[in-house]
Enzyme design. Structure first.
Site, PDB file in Angstrom:
ATOM      1  N   MET A 139       1.327  -1.737   0.002  1.00 41.34           N
ATOM      2  CA  MET A 139       0.077   0.291  -0.177  1.00 41.34           C
ATOM      3  C   MET A 139       0.850   1.404  -0.166  1.00 41.34           C
ATOM      4  O   MET A 139      -0.227   2.564  -0.364  1.00 41.34           O
ATOM      5  CB  MET A 139      -1.052  -0.490   1.025  1.00 41.34           C
ATOM      6  CG  MET A 139      -0.510  -0.356   2.620  1.00 41.34           C
ATOM      7  SD  MET A 139      -1.532  -0.140   3.619  1.00 41.34           S
ATOM      8  CE  MET A 139       0.021   0.123   5.529  1.00 41.34           C
ATOM      9  N   LYS A 140       1.996   1.149   0.330  1.00 39.64           N
ATOM     10  CA  LYS A 140       2.844   2.328   0.491  1.00 39.64           C
ATOM     11  C   LYS A 140       3.403   2.919  -0.876  1.00 39.64           C
ATOM     12  O   LYS A 140       3.844   3.865  -1.291  1.00 39.64           O
ATOM     13  CB  LYS A 140       4.469   1.920   1.312  1.00 39.64           C
ATOM     14  CG  LYS A 140       4.057   1.377   2.065  1.00 39.64           C
ATOM     15  CD  LYS A 140       3.676   2.113   2.910  1.00 39.64           C
ATOM     16  CE  LYS A 140       4.383   2.120   4.932  1.00 39.64           C
ATOM     17  NZ  LYS A 140       3.400   3.228   5.550  1.00 39.64           N
ATOM     18  N   ASP A 141       3.000   1.900  -2.341  1.00 42.23           N
ATOM     19  CA  ASP A 141       3.394   2.645  -3.895  1.00 42.23           C
ATOM     20  C   ASP A 141       1.817   4.141  -3.631  1.00 42.23           C
ATOM     21  O   ASP A 141       2.138   5.133  -4.304  1.00 42.23           O
ATOM     22  CB  ASP A 141       2.023   1.668  -4.231  1.00 42.23           C
ATOM     23  CG  ASP A 141       3.140   0.481  -4.706  1.00 42.23           C
ATOM     24  OD1 ASP A 141       4.513   0.696  -4.230  1.00 42.23           O
ATOM     25  OD2 ASP A 141       3.239  -0.284  -5.739  1.00 42.23           O
ATOM     26  N   ALA A 180       3.589   6.924  -1.523  1.00 39.47           N
ATOM     27  CA  ALA A 180       5.095   7.337  -2.536  1.00 39.47           C
ATOM     28  C   ALA A 180       4.660   8.324  -3.580  1.00 39.47           C
ATOM     29  O   ALA A 180       5.240   9.559  -4.023  1.00 39.47           O
ATOM     30  CB  ALA A 180       5.881   6.212  -3.307  1.00 39.47           C
ATOM     31  N   THR A 186       7.695   1.429   2.599  1.00 41.33           N
ATOM     32  CA  THR A 186       8.063   3.252   1.742  1.00 41.33           C
ATOM     33  C   THR A 186       8.390   3.164   0.980  1.00 41.33           C
ATOM     34  O   THR A 186       8.661   3.479  -0.132  1.00 41.33           O
ATOM     35  CB  THR A 186       7.660   3.544   3.021  1.00 41.33           C
ATOM     36  OG1 THR A 186       6.825   3.936   3.629  1.00 41.33           O
ATOM     37  CG2 THR A 186       7.581   5.304   2.057  1.00 41.33           C
TER      38      THR A 186
END
Length: 345
Positions: A47-49, A52, A79
């Site tokens: 989910m860090k996409d 970012a 991340t």
């Protein structure tokens, strides 16, 4: 996206719109309906996409990122991978300060994505000059034309999920979601999703997940920072030894803590029962859901969405390694390794 061809302009077009999948076996003895938001479907496998691309594109809009800029970040691994991925496409350099809980596989993936990686000791105070927080700050000061993402104290962290993950869950459940269960690390996911969903329906309950060894649960309940809560634990990307301002504690209803061991076994069980190959924190989310169910949080009308942060491929040297599990003392007479490999000589 190119019109009507199904062809993406680049991999960044694939971020978001992850599937919602019904759980059928691991929750079969629970009252209610349970679904997972599987963030491992993002191109960077977490989910860090979402944060970012949101934070980097906002920095571009503000003129903070220019040709030849360097992006610096503090990360437990996911991340950093997402920032490195976005940096490749957009043409920026990437420097990452990673804590030593990150597996060798994660570090190798960051290097493969072109990032320069500084590995910092995990079990030091946040203000220790060796901590990954302080190392990232120092690198930012020393690197000309650099931007420090600072996900723990960046409001845009939660905004990314307010504008993407929250609306997706609302639409995928036709507005019928009653509870979300989400891990809290930086707090961006749980805060952004909860804020959006509670604006649609204030009755929706936000159930947080914390780790033993972290201060978040007690801080939520007392607003006191208790150093006595802090001790080393193994789960990556969950819990904190500081208070991230990216966390909006007011939109979280309650926290439940889970153990390292229970979270590890639950992730493995999720793979074996539902075919969902997820990370360590996902196991923690499922374990917390079972604990919430035991405490009577759900009824037959509950539609519960569990946010599973990443893909299991990041944890092959940890929870999916029988040797690692044995080394942690996570196998005993009740919970043995699932031996399915036979070597022919």
């Amino acid at each position: 996206m190119t019109q009507n061809t199904g062809i993406s302009n680049n991999i960044l077009d694939l971020i978001g719109n992850t599937p919602l999948i019904k759980l059928n076996k691991i929750t079969k003895n629970l009252i209610g309906n349970f679904y997972v938001k599987y963030e491992g479907f993002n191109p960077g496998h977490s989910m860090k996409d979402r944060i970012a691309i949101h934070i980097i594109e906002e920095a571009e809009r503000q003129g903070l990122l220019k040709k030849g800029s360097t992006i610096i970040e503090t990360t437990s691994g996911n991340t950093g991978f997402s920032i490195a991925l976005v940096s490749i496409i957009k043409g920026y350099k990437c420097i990452l300060a990673v804590n030593s809980k990150a597996s060798a596989g994660k570090i190798n993936m960051l290097k493969a994505m072109g990032a320069k990686v500084y590995v910092c000791p995990a079990h030091v105070n946040a203000d220790d000059p060796r901590s990954y927080y302080e190392v990232a700050k120092r690198l930012h000061r020393e690197t000309a034309n650099s931007v420090y993402i600072n996900q723990y104290f960046n409001k845009l962290n939660g905004d990314a999920h307010y504008h993407s993950t929250g609306p997706e869950i609302w639409n995928q459940t036709n507005g019928e979601v009653t509870h979300i269960v989400a891990a809290s690390g930086t707090g961006g996911t749980i805060s952004g999703v909860s804020k959006y969903l509670k604006e649609q329906n204030p009755a929706i309950k936000t159930l947080g997940v914390d780790a033993f060894g972290s201060i978040l649960k007690k801080f939520h309940e007392t607003r006191e920072f208790d150093k006595n809560e802090i001790y080393p634990y193994r789960i990556e990307g969950l819990g904190k030894n500081l208070i991230p301002t990216a966390t909006d504690f007011d939109v979280i209803d309650v926290f439940e803590k889970v153990t390292d061991e229970a979270a590890a076994h639950r992730a493995r069980e999720l793979a074996l029962t539902e075919g969902l190959f997820t990370g360590y924190t996902s196991g923690a989310v499922v374990q917390a859901t079972l604990q919430y169910a035991e405490k009577g949080y759900f009824d037959k009308n509950s539609k519960v969405v569990l946010i599973l942060p990443d893909h299991g491929s990041r944890y092959m040297e940890k929870i999916y390694s029988d040797d690692w599990m044995r080394d942690q003392g996570f196998f005993d007479t009740q919970k043995q390794a699932h031996e399915v490999v036979e070597y022919i000589k």
